[in-house]
Design a protein around this motif. Structure first.
Motif, mmCIF file in Angstrom:
data_model
loop_
_atom_site.group_PDB
_atom_site.id
_atom_site.type_symbol
_atom_site.label_atom_id
_atom_site.label_comp_id
_atom_site.label_asym_id
_atom_site.label_seq_id
_atom_site.Cartn_x
_atom_site.Cartn_y
_atom_site.Cartn_z
ATOM 1 N N UNK A 41 1.644 4.618 -6.521
ATOM 2 C CA UNK A 41 2.630 5.558 -7.346
ATOM 3 C C UNK A 41 1.925 5.390 -8.708
ATOM 4 N N UNK A 42 0.686 5.679 -9.005
ATOM 5 C CA UNK A 42 0.352 5.876 -10.240
ATOM 6 C C UNK A 42 1.191 6.485 -11.419
ATOM 7 N N UNK A 56 -3.690 7.020 -1.899
ATOM 8 C CA UNK A 56 -3.292 7.038 -0.668
ATOM 9 C C UNK A 56 -4.232 6.083 0.155
ATOM 10 N N UNK A 57 -3.837 5.345 0.831
ATOM 11 C CA UNK A 57 -4.449 4.105 1.598
ATOM 12 C C UNK A 57 -4.085 4.551 3.121
ATOM 13 N N UNK A 123 -9.296 5.471 0.946
ATOM 14 C CA UNK A 123 -8.751 5.797 -0.197
ATOM 15 C C UNK A 123 -8.946 7.012 -0.795
ATOM 16 N N UNK A 124 -7.921 7.875 -1.049
ATOM 17 C CA UNK A 124 -7.960 9.269 -1.561
ATOM 18 C C UNK A 124 -6.889 9.220 -2.759
ATOM 19 N N UNK A 125 -7.715 9.569 -4.037
ATOM 20 C CA UNK A 125 -6.760 9.816 -5.102
ATOM 21 C C UNK A 125 -6.084 11.324 -4.881
ATOM 22 N N UNK A 126 -4.973 11.442 -5.081
ATOM 23 C CA UNK A 126 -4.105 12.742 -4.925
ATOM 24 C C UNK A 126 -3.384 13.140 -6.258
ATOM 25 N N UNK A 127 -3.831 14.321 -6.681
ATOM 26 C CA UNK A 127 -3.068 14.739 -8.006
ATOM 27 C C UNK A 127 -2.290 16.101 -7.649
ATOM 28 N N UNK A 128 -1.066 16.462 -8.051
ATOM 29 C CA UNK A 128 -0.298 17.275 -7.873
ATOM 30 C C UNK A 128 0.407 17.816 -8.782
#
Length: 145
Positions: A41-42, A56-57, A123-128
């Motif tokens: 939870x960056x 996300x892993x 691993x995915x970086x997800x921004x919203x």
């Protein structure tokens, strides 16, 4: 939604954080949260207010199910692994396989989902934005434009 249990989690000085310093939270242990993957939870650790940011892993076969949001715009970047994306309307979805270095996005009411098809952890970086608990919509129940 807060994912960090500690009421006073470590907050980095100057809002700088190394990936290795963010704990991985197993969502299978968090009630009423899907998917059952691991996240970092960056956004919470850096105290972001106007956007969500998670790493996300995924283990093989894990996925973020096909869905849409009425307000949130989402942006993704693959850091590790290979993913199968399902994008677009239910009556004519597009399937795309992507790997490290790939970006994709979904705006409000744009159906999307992804499954991890690699053999190691992905691993995915997800921004919203906007952040928070934007409603999750079933694409099969949306009216066609």
């Amino acid at each position: 939604m807060d994912f960090l249990d500690d009421p006073e989690p470590h907050r980095p000085e100057n809002r700088v954080l190394h990936r290795d310093d963010a704990p991985i939270i197993d969502l299978s242990e968090v009630d009423d949260v899907r998917p059952d993957v691991g996240i970092q939870a960056i956004d919470e650790l850096l105290e972001l207010e106007t956007m969500g940011a998670k790493l996300w892993h995924f283990e093989p076969g894990e996925e973020v199910g096909y869905h849409a949001h009425p307000e949130e715009e989402e942006f993704y970047f693959v850091l590790e692994g290979e993913f199968s994306l399902k994008l677009g309307p239910p009556d004519d979805p597009e399937y795309v396989t992507v790997g490290p270095g790939t970006f994709w996005a979904a705006g409000p009411y744009e159906p999307h989902g992804h499954r991890y098809v690699g053999e190691e952890t992905g691993v995915v970086l997800a921004l919203g934005a906007p952040p928070g608990n934007d409603e999750v919509l079933n694409p099969y129940e949306l009216e066609s434009p």
